[in-house]
Structure formats: C-alpha cells, structure tokens
Design a protein around this motif. Sequence first.
Motif, PDB file in Angstrom:
ATOM      1  N   UNK A  39       0.833  -1.202   0.000  1.00  0.00           N
ATOM      2  CA  UNK A  39       0.000   0.000   0.000  1.00  0.00           C
ATOM      3  C   UNK A  39       0.863   1.246   0.000  1.00  0.00           C
ATOM      4  N   UNK A  40       0.216   2.395  -0.164  1.00  0.00           N
ATOM      5  CA  UNK A  40       0.911   3.681  -0.098  1.00  0.00           C
ATOM      6  C   UNK A  40       0.125   4.589   0.835  1.00  0.00           C
ATOM      7  N   UNK A  41       0.728   4.978   1.931  1.00  0.00           N
ATOM      8  CA  UNK A  41       0.071   5.818   2.938  1.00  0.00           C
ATOM      9  C   UNK A  41       0.970   7.017   3.286  1.00  0.00           C
ATOM     10  N   UNK A  42       0.892   8.107   2.496  1.00  0.00           N
ATOM     11  CA  UNK A  42      -0.111   8.459   1.504  1.00  0.00           C
ATOM     12  C   UNK A  42       0.608   9.026   0.295  1.00  0.00           C
ATOM     13  N   UNK A  43       0.115   8.819  -0.940  1.00  0.00           N
ATOM     14  CA  UNK A  43       0.886   9.171  -2.122  1.00  0.00           C
ATOM     15  C   UNK A  43       0.960  10.659  -2.438  1.00  0.00           C
ATOM     16  N   UNK A  44       0.006  11.440  -1.934  1.00  0.00           N
ATOM     17  CA  UNK A  44      -0.020  12.876  -2.218  1.00  0.00           C
ATOM     18  C   UNK A  44      -0.310  13.620  -0.923  1.00  0.00           C
ATOM     19  N   UNK A  45       0.580  14.508  -0.477  1.00  0.00           N
ATOM     20  CA  UNK A  45       0.267  15.296   0.721  1.00  0.00           C
ATOM     21  C   UNK A  45      -0.930  16.201   0.457  1.00  0.00           C
ATOM     22  N   UNK A  46      -1.665  16.497   1.508  1.00  0.00           N
ATOM     23  CA  UNK A  46      -2.949  17.186   1.351  1.00  0.00           C
ATOM     24  C   UNK A  46      -2.818  18.498   0.586  1.00  0.00           C
ATOM     25  N   UNK A  47      -1.740  19.245   0.810  1.00  0.00           N
ATOM     26  CA  UNK A  47      -1.643  20.569   0.186  1.00  0.00           C
ATOM     27  C   UNK A  47      -1.463  20.494  -1.328  1.00  0.00           C
ATOM     28  N   UNK A  48      -1.143  19.295  -1.856  1.00  0.00           N
ATOM     29  CA  UNK A  48      -0.984  19.147  -3.307  1.00  0.00           C
ATOM     30  C   UNK A  48      -2.172  18.437  -3.950  1.00  0.00           C
ATOM     31  N   UNK A  49      -3.195  18.120  -3.172  1.00  0.00           N
ATOM     32  CA  UNK A  49      -4.410  17.529  -3.732  1.00  0.00           C
ATOM     33  C   UNK A  49      -5.242  18.617  -4.412  1.00  0.00           C
ATOM     34  N   UNK A  50      -5.804  18.335  -5.595  1.00  0.00           N
ATOM     35  CA  UNK A  50      -6.624  19.347  -6.279  1.00  0.00           C
ATOM     36  C   UNK A  50      -7.768  19.880  -5.413  1.00  0.00           C
ATOM     37  N   UNK A  51      -8.355  19.015  -4.606  1.00  0.00           N
ATOM     38  CA  UNK A  51      -9.491  19.430  -3.782  1.00  0.00           C
ATOM     39  C   UNK A  51      -9.120  20.490  -2.755  1.00  0.00           C
ATOM     40  N   UNK A  52      -7.833  20.564  -2.406  1.00  0.00           N
ATOM     41  CA  UNK A  52      -7.404  21.504  -1.374  1.00  0.00           C
ATOM     42  C   UNK A  52      -6.425  22.545  -1.905  1.00  0.00           C
ATOM     43  N   UNK A  53      -6.500  22.779  -3.203  1.00  0.00           N
ATOM     44  CA  UNK A  53      -5.672  23.823  -3.806  1.00  0.00           C
ATOM     45  C   UNK A  53      -5.982  25.192  -3.225  1.00  0.00           C
ATOM     46  N   UNK A  54      -7.227  25.363  -2.725  1.00  0.00           N
ATOM     47  CA  UNK A  54      -7.610  26.665  -2.177  1.00  0.00           C
ATOM     48  C   UNK A  54      -6.888  26.993  -0.873  1.00  0.00           C
ATOM     49  N   UNK A  55      -6.150  26.028  -0.308  1.00  0.00           N
ATOM     50  CA  UNK A  55      -5.326  26.346   0.850  1.00  0.00           C
ATOM     51  C   UNK A  55      -4.213  27.322   0.487  1.00  0.00           C
ATOM     52  N   UNK A  56      -3.823  27.322  -0.796  1.00  0.00           N
ATOM     53  CA  UNK A  56      -2.848  28.293  -1.271  1.00  0.00           C
ATOM     54  C   UNK A  56      -1.395  27.877  -1.142  1.00  0.00           C
ATOM     55  N   UNK A  57      -1.157  26.622  -0.724  1.00  0.00           N
ATOM     56  CA  UNK A  57       0.215  26.167  -0.611  1.00  0.00           C
ATOM     57  C   UNK A  57       0.734  25.686  -1.967  1.00  0.00           C
TER      58      UNK A  57
END
Length: 380
Positions: A306-324
Amino acid sequence: MIPFVDLKAQYTTIKLEVDAAIQRTLESCQFTLGADVAEFEKEFAAYSQAAFGVGVNSGTSALHLGLLAAGIGPGDEVITSPFTFVATVAAIYYTGATPVLVDIDPATYTIDPAQIEAAVTPATKAIIPIHLYGQPADMDPIMAIARKHGLMVLEDACQAHGAEYKGKRVGAIGDMAAFSFYPGKNLGAYGEGGMLTTNIADHNRAVRMLRDWGAERKYHHEVKGYNYRLEGLQGAVLRVKLKHLDRWTEQRRATAARYDAMFAGIGLSTPFVRDDVRHVYHIYAVRTPDRARWGEALNAQGIQSGIHYPIPVHLLPAYADLGYKQGQFPHAEKAAAEVLSLPMFPELTEQQQDAVVAAVIELQASVERAPLNRKHASNR
C-alpha cells in the motif's frame, strides 16, 4: 497472494464470540446506539485512560465534533500536518475554520513541534497532532505550545489504538482525541465507526448532543446537531474485539521487530521509532525512490502493498484553495513520494513474512547494483 491485511483470518479466530455478539444485537433490536455501544464507550475510554468516550459513526465525525465541541468555527485556524489521510483536514473545513499546515519530522512522519509555534496567529484556536502509522506525535512540546497560547489539542489517534507516549495512552494526553474503527484499523468494526475520548466533562456532553441531532432527550434539540450515531451492531462487535486488541498489538510489534531484524544491514529505510513510545504498527512503511517499480514487482510475486499516503494534502486538487505550493513542505512531499507499506496484520505468518522480506531484499539489491551497472555502461 499475501494480502496487505487479512480481515477474514482475524474473523476466523474470534468467530464464535463475534457471531454471539451479532445474534445478541439482532435479538435486542438495539440497532442504533443501545446497551452495547454504551458499554463499549466505557470500556474503550478506560482502555485509552480517558474519563469519557462517545461513539460516533466514523473517525472523521469524531474529529469534526471534537472541533465543534471546542467552539471552533469560521474565522478560526487549526494547525495540523499535510502528511495524513485527507479526513484530518476535511474535518477542519467542515467547521468553517481554516487548516494551517506545518511540515513533519522526517524521521517519525508526525508533525514537527519545532515548526508549530511559528504558525500560531491570533486566529489559531487548536492543534491536531496526528499519531501516524501507530506512532504517537511528540506530545510534550505540542502541549507546552498549546498551553502557552491557550489552544485546544485534538489528537488524531485514528491509527493509534493503544499507542503510548512516555507511558501514557494516546486518547487522554490532549484535550480530546479521535479514533477510527474502519475495518482495516488495529481495532476495526464490521463497517464504519469512531469514538471521541476526553477527560473534560463539558466536551463529553457537547459531543454526545452533537452526534444525536443536538438532543439529550428525544425531540428536545438544544443545539443544531448531526446524525453521527454509532450503530449497535458495531458496538457489539467492537466490544468483542477490544478484548483481543493488546494481544493483536503485540503480534504486530513482534512482526515489525522481525521485519527490522531481517532488513538490518541492507541499506533499506525502515520505520524509525522513538524510544519513549509504544508504536502499535498500524502501518509498516519502508522507503524507496523507486516505489512504483517495487509495488509492481511485489504484486507480480503475489504480495500486496500500500501507499500511505501518495499525495500530501496541500498538493491535492481538492485543497488547492489552501494556497500552498509544491516545495513548501519538503519532508512531507519526499515521504509521500517514497513510502511503501508492507503487509502488516496480527495473523501474518512467518512463512508469509519470509516471502515478503526475500522479495524486498532482492529489490533493494537491485537498487544497490544500479550505480555499478550505470558506471559499466558509461565505460563502454
């Protein structure tokens, strides 16, 4: 096939107990909350060394209601880590508050306490340290920062049932803690489930109301609440499984120790464990810069990973509005690109583990040979 986790193998060891608990629920018809949920709340709270436990329908709901119970809402900021399952950050959004991220300690993958204070602003109201993979975050400096600035601490203990920090169980170190009983967790339901633990009576009362439409008595709604109740069937199953949790945890720890010993000396990055914690190994993650090839090679040999986790949250499209932007949290980003989770469950046999280790050693040897092969090719 060697599975990443084998729920059926666990079920066969406790089948008679589980079947009896399910039958008891069917006969009582207490399908939502009920006696088994109430008893499980007491038993799990005691197991976690907390005064109170409130059963809810997921770990996400426990995080959400914990924040609401502390008065977190629009205009507030909550500090956490980007290297986590998305639910940690999603729960902050549910309240209308703003997630503020800081990088991880590259050794433990948990939030780096040295970076927290610089992220505190007048709007900061809480910190959510994540006990990732079953290893507690470094709680003493986190709690010191929280007390200095008057912040609430909500432990994300969704992967850390029974883990300990300096002799204390997670779940009673911060002001509140959220646990998940998703089926694959160390203590997993036969469906969804979660719990909020706390030593603070007001938080206990608030979460109990919020999970059940904001009411302490049926149809008497004191606050706007949610339908986040734990099912009676899950409470019954979890009561059975809690009795076995410490045994299963020691089996996980023995499996991890055997992995460590068998991987020693081959140059593989294996889990770092603080010497003042009890790691419960929800995940056993190694690191490789050639993860995609490793995963494919293991799968070809009948070994799940498994992969835990492949994309850190700040680079997920859904959370692009965080601005990171990419590069802001280098340790989280590097870990996300390299971690690979190997099979880890209490019933993993030595024969199965030997096969996993042999395959990984061969993959690591190919990495070690690669520089030599490239040098020979250049000479030609």
